[in-house]
Write an enzyme that holds these catalytic residues in place. Structure first.
Site, PDB file in Angstrom:
ATOM      1  N   ARG B  55     -18.503  -4.029  44.942  1.00  0.00           N
ATOM      2  CA  ARG B  55     -17.738  -4.389  46.054  1.00  0.00           C
ATOM      3  C   ARG B  55     -17.976  -6.010  47.052  1.00  0.00           C
ATOM      4  NH1 ARG B  55     -20.262  -0.414  48.305  1.00  0.00           N
ATOM      5  NH2 ARG B  55     -21.189   0.011  46.213  1.00  0.00           N
ATOM      6  N   THR B  56     -18.266  -6.428  47.186  1.00  0.00           N
ATOM      7  CA  THR B  56     -18.193  -7.858  47.569  1.00  0.00           C
ATOM      8  C   THR B  56     -17.283  -9.066  46.429  1.00  0.00           C
ATOM      9  OG1 THR B  56     -20.799  -7.955  48.289  1.00  0.00           O
ATOM     10  CG2 THR B  56     -19.890 -10.232  48.478  1.00  0.00           C
ATOM     11  N   LYS B  83     -23.918 -21.366  26.756  1.00  0.00           N
ATOM     12  CA  LYS B  83     -23.899 -23.469  25.474  1.00  0.00           C
ATOM     13  C   LYS B  83     -25.279 -24.092  26.498  1.00  0.00           C
ATOM     14  CE  LYS B  83     -19.216 -22.228  24.170  1.00  0.00           C
ATOM     15  NZ  LYS B  83     -17.858 -22.995  25.021  1.00  0.00           N
ATOM     16  N   ARG B 105     -22.564 -15.806  44.588  1.00  0.00           N
ATOM     17  CA  ARG B 105     -23.434 -15.308  44.476  1.00  0.00           C
ATOM     18  C   ARG B 105     -24.416 -15.721  44.086  1.00  0.00           C
ATOM     19  NH1 ARG B 105     -24.466  -8.900  45.482  1.00  0.00           N
ATOM     20  NH2 ARG B 105     -23.548  -9.817  46.922  1.00  0.00           N
ATOM     21  N   HIS B 133     -27.418 -13.112  53.183  1.00  0.00           N
ATOM     22  CA  HIS B 133     -26.062 -12.065  53.043  1.00  0.00           C
ATOM     23  C   HIS B 133     -24.846 -12.786  54.049  1.00  0.00           C
ATOM     24  CE1 HIS B 133     -22.778  -9.684  50.936  1.00  0.00           C
ATOM     25  NE2 HIS B 133     -23.895  -9.521  50.447  1.00  0.00           N
TER      26      HIS B 133
END
Lengths: 176, 314
Positions: B55-56, B83, B105, B133
């Site tokens: 959702r975020t 890598k 995030r 948050h």
């Protein structure tokens, strides 16, 4: 500073002048559009909202079909061309609860200056639908246009310098 | 001047109010048949999600698109980070492509602040570790404000935040935001999942507080963050801290039930939320788009007073 500004403030229209200008514009709107049916008044947030409501009140009084005149408001701040150049300061939220498709939309503002707000408001209105035609009513036209926009209905043409501030309320028009 | 949204405390009460007012405008845009405005044309928003999210991530992407910004979504699993490229080099590479805002995030607390040291773009914290948050907290505040019509703040509002408080960045940011707006917040959790400070604002007895609340905020039991046996069994957790049918029946009709998602059905919420009169869980998701539009517009759409002379009216 405040006192100095106070002394330079000049009242150019009184409350009666504003009331008479609104009455005249209401007559012009019904005359030009052959009555009020199909007319929607859309005030530009925030200064144009009370003018649109006052115009609707007058149209209701003078026209047989006036009781059906629709009134809404539009906030143009998300459509401005100076986003990112000045602080964010949206006014009140847009309120257009009726469909404007095919309507005669009269955009209403208190002061017409550069024309940039009207340009933004035209874009905003276009996102709600496709009016049959759009007209512009302003209480004060103070000049200094920066875009090819002209009003259809004017309360008072007021020559100003760009340093001056024009304040419009139902109590009158003040230049400071 | 670059501005960022990293935490509720840095935003402050005036900033929270500004975002919530702006969200009203965005909500109006979202109610239109064509929910899009040109406000952020030419701006680019890059989503950097180092942790799973539905959702975020979608909410930020939708928010940016509805403001006409361009979006880049960075899928960590398909990137050169695999890598061995460092995070800093990755950020500078993306930044060189021209990015106005990073939405990040990350599993490590503080990662957004670190990112802010490496870029001149705005940074939005979309969740960092157990820490914060802030956009979730803002959308929670907006949801309560709309549902209860409380524009002037939450003085006297009684809020219970229930569940896995310890691992929850949502609990931290949302309780901070509730308190900033004047609400009384009680944290309800097993002793093992409460912060170390025990005072009158925390308890392990849900039934004790349930009769005196206006908002019940259920947290997700974050099993992926638990490395030890903090909860004996899920059934016992549900019996003591879940919203069971018996507890739901006790709630007054005015009580709002909230959950940040994703829900563990049958664990912290053992009733069908659709049957609760005060369920605003879906509104939280919908409001999330409006609030994130407000955040992006606040960061990318504002400038200083002096950069444009005149032209404010007209």
């Amino acid at each position: 500073m405040a006192a100095e500004q106070q002394s330079r403030a000049k009242q150019v229209l009184g409350p009666d002048d504003v009331r008479r200008a609104i009455t005249r514009i209401a007559h012009e709107i019904t005359e030009r559009n052959r009555g009020a049916s199909g007319v929607a008044l859309v005030g530009i947030q925030t200064g144009g909202v009370w003018v649109a409501e006052a115009l609707a009140g007058e149209i209701e009084r003078i026209d047989d079909a006036g009781a059906g005149v629709r009134v809404g408001s539009v906030d143009a701040s998300l459509y401005r061309d100076d986003i990112g150049l000045r602080p964010v300061s949206p006014g009140a939220v847009s309120e257009l609860t009726f469909t404007i498709d095919g309507a005669t939309v009269v955009l209403v503002d208190d002061v017409l200056y550069t024309g940039r707000t009207v340009r933004a408001a035209l874009d905003a209105v276009g996102d709600y639908g496709r009016p049959r035609l759009v007209q512009l009513a302003v209480l004060v036209d103070r000049g200094h246009r920066e875009l090819p926009i002209r009003p259809d209905y004017v309360g008072k043409n007021l020559p100003t310098s760009s340093e001056e501030i024009v304040t419009v309320t139902s109590d009158g028009v003040v230049i400071s | 001047m670059t501005r960022s949204l990293l935490s509720i405390s840095e935003l402050g009460v005036a900033g929270v109010g500004r975002i919530l007012d702006l969200a009203d405008h965005m909500a109006e845009v979202n109610r239109r048949p064509n929910p899009k405005v040109p406000a952020l044309r030419g701006k680019t928003v890059c989503n950097l999600f180092f942790e799973d999210s539905t959702r975020t991530r979608l909410s930020f992407e939708t928010a940016a698109k509805r403001l006409s910004a361009d979006t880049m979504t960075f899928a960590v699993s398909q990137s050169s980070l695999n890598k061995g490229e460092s995070l800093r080099d990755t950020i500078e590479t993306i930044g060189a492509m021209g990015v106005d805002a990073f939405v990040i995030r990350h599993g490590s607390s503080g990662a957004p602040w670190q990112l802010g040291q490496w870029t001149t773009a705005s940074v939005v914290n979309a969740g960092d570790g157990w820490h914060a948050h802030p956009t979730q907290a803002l959308l929670d505040m907006y949801t309560v404000r709309v549902a209860l019509n409380r524009r002037e703040g939450f003085d006297g509002l009684r809020v219970a935040i229930v569940g896995d408080v310890k691992h929850s960045r949502v609990a931290r940011s949302t309780s901070a935001a509730f308190r900033l707006l004047g609400a009384d917040v009680t944290l309800v959790a097993p002793r093992t999942l409460l912060p170390p400070v025990h005072d009158e604002h925390s308890t392990s007895d849900l039934d004790d507080v349930l009769d005196d609340v206006d908002v019940v905020y259920l947290l997700r039991l974050q099993r992926e963050r638990m490395s030890e046996a903090l909860v004996p069994t899920l059934r016992e957790y549900t019996n003591r801290f879940g919203l069971t049918p018996a507890r739901a029946a006790r709630l007054g009709k005015h009580v709002l039930v909230m959950h940040p998602g994703p829900m563990n059905r049958g664990v912290e919420i053992a009733v069908d939320p659709a049957e609760l009169p005060g369920n605003v869980i879906t509104q939280q998701v919908t409001n999330g788009i409006s609030v994130r539009m407000a955040v992006l517009f606040d960061l990318l759409g504002s400038g200083s007073e002096s950069s444009l002379a005149g032209g404010a009216d007209g």
